[in-house]
Enzyme design. Structure first.
Site, mmCIF file in Angstrom:
data_model
loop_
_atom_site.group_PDB
_atom_site.id
_atom_site.type_symbol
_atom_site.label_atom_id
_atom_site.label_comp_id
_atom_site.label_asym_id
_atom_site.label_seq_id
_atom_site.Cartn_x
_atom_site.Cartn_y
_atom_site.Cartn_z
ATOM 1 N N ILE A 65 63.089 -12.076 -53.063
ATOM 2 C CA ILE A 65 63.503 -13.498 -53.678
ATOM 3 C C ILE A 65 62.522 -13.681 -54.591
ATOM 4 O O ILE A 65 61.328 -13.710 -54.416
ATOM 5 C CB ILE A 65 63.770 -14.569 -52.411
ATOM 6 C CG1 ILE A 65 64.300 -15.912 -53.251
ATOM 7 C CG2 ILE A 65 62.210 -14.840 -51.672
ATOM 8 C CD1 ILE A 65 64.760 -16.825 -51.827
ATOM 9 N N CYS A 66 62.896 -14.517 -55.567
ATOM 10 C CA CYS A 66 62.060 -15.240 -56.726
ATOM 11 C C CYS A 66 61.313 -14.196 -57.404
ATOM 12 O O CYS A 66 61.850 -13.228 -57.770
ATOM 13 C CB CYS A 66 61.413 -16.459 -56.066
ATOM 14 S SG CYS A 66 60.678 -17.615 -57.303
#
Length: 192
Positions: free
Chosen positions: A101-102
């Site tokens: 994620i991210c």
């Protein structure tokens, strides 16, 4: 035997990006969470949470990994977690599940893992700026979270969607129950 979920923690990791998925996995009798860091010493999250991992990276056996979770944090953009390179490629090559994620999505792009797999990130231009050798532009999907083969990616603003993708891929709950969970945490709606 429980399936093992390995979550990599490092100084500055984005604690909220895994905050929705870990309690649900931890409640399950089917899975075991193992938190690991580079050296096994405590780390401090971006939010200032001091966390003591279970084990150091040196004790992680790639054959034991059923899911590798990589939370975001600026360390990925600075190239501070590169000691995981061979390991992460090995997890990918063995067809095991990886969820990023991210900024951790930029790490998968750096390794070439996203070159031929549908994926998302914070933004396409973000990936291109952070990873000069990024070659997966034609596979980029502008969505909050994307699963393709054994790779789950999500924008940093989508920890709930990230968790849902993981739950579905792992079959943590029945599909209808996952949707109920999602509606509760995303929209405050609970239906029987």
């Amino acid at each position: 035997m429980k399936k093992k979920v390995y979550i990599f923690l490092f100084d500055g990791f984005s604690d909220w990006e895994i905050a929705y998925l870990t309690p649900e996995i931890n409640k399950s009798e089917k899975f075991e969470i193992i938190y690991f860091s580079k050296d096994g010493n405590p780390v401090v999250s971006m939010g200032g949470l001091r966390v003591m991992p279970h084990i150091p990276f040196a004790e992680v056996n790639v054959d034991d990994v059923d899911l590798l979770v990589l939370p975001g944090g600026v360390a990925w953009e600075k190239g501070e977690n590169n000691e995981l390179n061979h390991f992460t490629k090995n997890v990918f090559e063995k067809g095991k599940l990886i969820a990023a994620i991210c900024a951790a999505t930029s790490y998968l792009a750096q390794l070439g893992i996203l070159d031929k797999i549908k994926h998302t990130s914070n933004d396409l231009n973000y990936l291109k700026a952070i990873v000069p050798n990024y070659a997966g532009e034609s596979y980029y999907v502008n969505s909050l979270a994307v699963t393709d083969e054994n790779i789950i990616t999500a924008k940093g603003i989508a920890p709930i969607e990230f968790a849902r993708e993981i739950f579905e891929k792992m079959e943590l709950y029945k599909k209808g129950d996952i949707e109920k969970w999602f509606q509760l945490f995303k929209n405050g709606i609970w239906s029987e």
